[in-house]
Design an enzyme around this catalytic site. Structure first.
Site, short mmCIF file in Angstrom:
data_model
loop_
_atom_site.label_atom_id
_atom_site.label_comp_id
_atom_site.label_asym_id
_atom_site.label_seq_id
_atom_site.Cartn_x
_atom_site.Cartn_y
_atom_site.Cartn_z
N ASP A 539 0.81 -1.22 0.00
CA ASP A 539 0.00 0.00 0.00
C ASP A 539 0.84 1.26 0.00
O ASP A 539 0.33 2.34 0.30
CB ASP A 539 -0.96 0.01 1.20
CG ASP A 539 -0.21 -0.04 2.53
OD1 ASP A 539 1.03 -0.06 2.51
OD2 ASP A 539 -0.88 -0.06 3.58
N CYS A 595 1.72 29.99 2.89
CA CYS A 595 0.98 31.21 3.24
C CYS A 595 -0.52 30.97 3.26
O CYS A 595 -1.25 31.58 4.05
CB CYS A 595 1.34 32.35 2.28
SG CYS A 595 0.90 32.05 0.56
#
Length: 1013
Positions: A539, A595
């Site tokens: 996985d 940001c």
């Protein structure tokens, strides 16, 4: 007779999210609730019937009833994994029911022992027939269609499979694809009649003509926010039209569009009518003419069985001719006769008695998903016939005859009748390595055990998985039971399939080791060289790439696969023929700009990621730093080498050991309350102080526009559930770090909070806030003396003997540990700051935990496809066109197959090579001997030679160093430079070379493998 022991009762409006968590992300709560009210009847308990039943029970319907009045025969054991030798002579359904009932304690499984009358049929919402005569299919379907019951008929005959659906004359599909609705932010809407909507730059809308969207947060056209969904006409990747918008006024700013899924009504006709004018879903577009042939051939096969009472004998020519004659007669009576493929029809006759587990897995996974569609209306069903075959899997180099395919009186007769005894012997002597024993691994082992793979004198199965079983695994890793939770997957899976096929006892070896560089002493040269092939059931990409590199090095075929909800893919990696798994990469995940996370979120995904980062920043990282400070003498010195983060690290240690170290749980509550104030009020107030709501940029445009949403500070209210949830989760997590006993009682928290005083916040001047992604912001510098003062303020480790904190390692599947509680509350509070719609716990867990949606139906089908390719590898097929990579999407449903991509070829002098080639050299040569050998044997001049990160030789090396090394053996050279001995399990060394050809030009060549032991 009903098997009800251990059945758990659950309210009809609730779902055990611990058990169904991965499946819920595929189907959703609404579909799961609809399934939990559906009773399903499955007729026929041979290999296909039990495969369908297994998948449907795991999925979680209201009840499953099985019906099969036949007695168990030895040939049933070819594919019926819940029948044992001791069941021979017993009714198949009665022998199977208790084993099916163990799969899911929420789904009662019973046996219908009486005849399949109309009164019985009408008790169910979905009826599935397998291994039924055409007459029986028509009879039952007439009843189901009349009463509005969903009907599915399915069969497998050797390497052929068929499916037919009739979901009634008015079947509503609520969600055709299952994909998340598209949404995006708006840059503008025209007030003209065409209603042109423009999206933000670099944000494609992803819509198609005919989609519908709704709007929210549009300023200046407020009426549009509450209007009915608008139909979309796409005009470009960033624009679309919604029609006349003049009545809504003039657009000002803002706005979000969201796609609205539209229901679709399908009109199914019953089988009796459909046979006259069939509608096909194509499983392989390279076999476009086969469905029309196979619908005739399956009817002809039924005519043969109706006449003789049995199916045709394997590879019996007379029987095949008779089936062909029936096909010709049926085709002649058709309103639209076709040109029959006589070879194909005879092949169906040859394989009619075949029972091959991978085909049962493919059709069983497909049909089980159709059952779930019938129950829920989620995803688009097969409309109405589907045929599938894998004739390419037949042995290519051996002539199959009636003699070679005759029954042996064993459990493998269903396989031998298709592939012949000679091929079965080869299959049983294969030595296969399965890496991973999770969902795909369990299904793969089941298939292998039924095939008898590895059961021969020279055969063997190796399986490894370092993970233990969790409750959430039980919904799709069907070899495990609740009693196995906490045990090793590899051991439990091996034991389970040994019980399914006792011939595998002593033929499976399980490991609990990760396959990686650190276990090359376990999985060494002798191990890899003894394998027939490798199958990945992993996985994560890094582990896949490592196994891929090992397969390339040892030149072993690799079968790769994966699932994502209803989607699945398979890939075949073949020595000297195809590219490797690592030859291509998925594009990297698009990261969220810092940001945006810190100051300007506009989607719930942003706030969930922020909360997930906050979890580590509060409850894991600082506690780990404290433990390292207390136990590692040089920790502070190493921290100071990272000037950008040194101050933050040292301050966090000081906080946990001095200023914020709690002595009671009440102090943990106070700590959580101050964090709330800081994150959701003070920081937002500071942001708005720097950039007021009416702020404009240097160009005169509003600062808070486009993706930037103006926030509002949250005022704490202990009566507000979300606020209290944050405090409860944060306080308990903080207490856990210090080993303090937590608390859950809300009244207690409210009482403590009433006594906590929080000072008013005053915005600060001079605070810099990052606005652009590439902008560097540093509000204050830290000089050496300040750091020195911080370090002096830390308590000495010697004053805290034995003191240790308990970092919180994020665990998404434990609902009692407050991890998801904190992230959900923290994320939704931040979303509240920015007027973003909150997410429920289910969605938060999905995003924060990066959960891969999974469902047993897809897993079963994908492993079936992998095994169909494994047949070819065991047979030794050596043409790339014999193999298929596959992609499926059961939601649509869609099948796509293609040839594997050939390995790219490179050239030096007159020699061609691929990634599978290398220079094989035997003997622990000296450096000089190796240089001479390349010049003499390959007409190549080595200019650089390296092993891993160690440079062994280069043309620009100093003369003294070159003379020192030139007469060393390669082993001595590597050990001298790396200062480590070559491990005793290493037989060969890998060297990378740079060379010049005979013209003095630099050319790319394979690596060098030099056998030293």
């Amino acid at each position: 007779m009903t098997s009800m022991e251990g059945v758990q009762s659950a309210p009809v409006d609730s779902i055990d999210e611990g058990l169904y968590s991965r499946q819920l992300y595929v189907l959703g709560h609404k579909a799961m609730l609809a399934m939990s009210q559906s009773n399903v009847l499955i007729v026929g308990m041979k290999g296909l019937g039990v495969e369908i039943a297994k998948n449907v029970i795991l999925a979680g319907v209201k009840s499953v009833t099985i019906h099969d009045q036949g007695l168990t025969e030895v040939t049933d054991l070819s594919s019926q994994f819940y029948l044992h030798m001791s069941d021979i002579g017993k009714p198949r359904a009665l022998a199977t029911v208790s084993r099916l009932a163990e799969l899911n304690s929420y789904v009662p499984v019973s046996v219908l022992s009486t005849e399949l009358t109309e009164a019985e049929i009408t008790k169910y919402q979905v009826v599935v027939l397998t291994d039924a005569t055409l007459a029986e299919q028509l009879r039952v379907n007439d009843i189901t269609h009349q009463h509005g019951i969903k009907f599915i008929a399915a069969d497998t005959r050797g390497l052929f499979g068929s499916v037919f659906n009739d979901f009634g004359s008015e079947f509503v599909v609520t969600d055709q694809t299952g994909e998340e609705p598209v949404h995006g932010m708006i840059a503008g809407i025209s007030s003209e009649e065409n209603g042109l909507v423009t999206c933000l730059e670099d944000h494609r809308h992803g819509l198609e003509d005919g989609d519908y969207v709704t709007f929210a947060e549009v300023q200046g056209m407020e009426g549009l926010n509450d209007s009915e969904p608008k139909k979309v006409t796409v005009s470009g990747p960033y624009t679309f039209k919604i029609g006349d918008t003049t009545s809504y006024g003039n657009y000002k700013t803002g706005g979000i569009f969201t796609q609205v899924k539209q229901p679709k009504t399908l009109k199914f006709v019953p089988l009796r009518e459909s046979l006259k004018a069939p509608e096909f879903v194509y499983s392989d577009f390279a076999k476009f003419d086969r469905p029309a042939n196979l619908i005739v051939a399956f009817q002809a096969l039924d005519s043969f069985r109706a006449k003789h009472g049995v199916l045709p004998l394997p590879r019996n020519e007379a029987h095949a001719v008779e089936v062909l004659n029936f096909s010709i007669a049926i085709n002649a009576q058709s309103a639209n006769p076709i040109e029959l493929d006589e070879k194909l029809i005879k092949e169906l006759s040859y394989q009619a008695r075949g029972d091959v587990t991978p085909m049962c897995a493919v059709i069983g996974g497909l049909v089980a998903q159709e059952v779930l569609k019938a129950c829920s209306g989620k995803f688009c069903p097969i409309y109405q016939h589907l045929f599938f075959d894998s004739l390419e899997s037949l042995p290519a180099n051996s002539a199959l005859t009636e003699q070679s395919c005759r029954p042996q009186g064993t459990r493998y007769d269903g396989i031998i009748s298709v592939f012949g005894f000679e091929y079965f012997t080869k299959l049983s002597n294969a030595r296969q390595f399965l890496v991973g024993a999770g969902a795909i691994g369990c299904e793969m082992l089941k298939n292998w055990s039924m095939l008898g793979l590895g059961s021969g004198p020279e055969g063997y199965i190796y399986v490894t998985d370092m993970d233990t079983i969790e409750k959430s695994n039980l919904n799709r890793q069907f070899l495990f039971r609740p009693k196995d939770v906490g045990k090793l997957k590899s051991e439990c899976a091996a034991s389970a399939v040994e019980a399914m096929n006792p011939d595998l006892r002593g033929k499976i070896k399980s490991f609990a080791d990760r396959v990686g560089p650190e276990t090359e002493n376990v999985f060494g040269d002798e191990f890899w060289e003894g394998l027939t092939g490798v199958t990945n059931a992993l996985d994560n990409v890094d582990a896949r790439k490592y196994v891929d590199r090992r397969c390339v090095y040892y030149r072993k075929p690799l079968l790769e696969s994966g699932t994502l909800g209803t989607k699945g893919n398979t890939q075949v990696v073949l020595p000297h023929l195809t590219e490797s798994y690592s030859s291509s990469n998925d594009p990297p995940e698009k990261s969220i700009p810092i940001c945006t996370l810190k100051n300007f979120p506009n989607q719930i995904e942003h706030t969930i990621q922020w909360a997930r980062d906050m979890f580590d920043g509060l409850f894991r990282g600082p506690a780990e730093n404290v433990n390292m400070y207390l136990t590692q003498a040089n920790f502070i010195q190493s921290t100071l080498r990272e000037p950008g983060s040194a101050k933050e690290t040292i301050e966090s240690i000081h906080a946990l050991l001095v200023t914020d170290r709690p002595k009671s749980f009440e102090q943990c509550i106070a700590w959580a309350r101050f964090k709330f104030q800081d994150y959701y009020h003070n920081q937002i107030a500071q942001l708005l102080y720097n950039f007021p709501v009416d702020a404009v940029t240097s160009t005169g445009t509003p600062f808070w526009s486009g993706p930037k949403r103006a926030p509002t500070a949250v005022v704490f209210n202990p009566e507000e559930p979300l606020h209290l949830e944050y405090i409860i989760a944060a306080a308990n997590l903080y207490a856990f770090i210090f080993g303090l006993k937590g608390e859950r009682d809300k009244k207690y928290f409210q009482t403590v909070l009433a006594g906590i005083s929080v000072p008013a916040f005053t915005p600060k001047t001079g605070v810099k806030i990052q606005v652009q992604e590439n902008e560097q912001v540093q509000n204050q510098s830290t000089d050496a003396s300040e750091l020195e003062d911080l370090i002096k303020a830390l308590p000495s480790p010697s004053t805290l003997p034995g003191f240790k904190l308990s970092p919180c390692d994020f665990e998404k599947d434990d609902d009692s540990n407050f991890h998801i509680d904190f992230i959900a509350a923290a994320s939704n509070l931040r979303a509240t700051n920015y007027a973003i719609a909150n997410a429920d716990r289910h969605k938060t867990k999905f995003i924060a935990g990066k959960i891969i949606p999974a469902i047993a139906t897809t897993t079963a089908l994908v492993t079936g496809l992998v095994c169909l390719e494994l047949f070819k590898i065991v047979d030794g097929k050596d043409k790339i066109e014999d193999y298929k990579n596959g992609f499926i999407n059961l939601a649509l449903p869609f099948f796509g197959f293609s040839e594997p991509i050939a390995a790219p070829k490179y050239k030096y002098h007159e020699s061609e090579w691929t990634l599978w080639d290398r220079f094989d050299i035997v003997g622990n040569l000296t450096l000089q001997q190796l240089l001479d050998k390349f010049k003499t044997d390959y007409d190549l001049e080595i200019t650089m030679l390296s092993s891993g990160v160690s440079m062994l030789y280069s043309f620009f090396m100093q003369k003294a160093k070159r003379e020192e090394r030139i007469n060393m053996t390669i082993t001595q050279l590597i050990e001298t430079i790396s200062k480590k001995p070559v491990p005793p399990h290493v037989k060969a060394l890998v060297l990378e070379v740079c060379v010049n050809d005979r013209d003095g030009e630099d050319v790319e060549v394979p690596y060098v493998r030099i056998v030293v032991r």
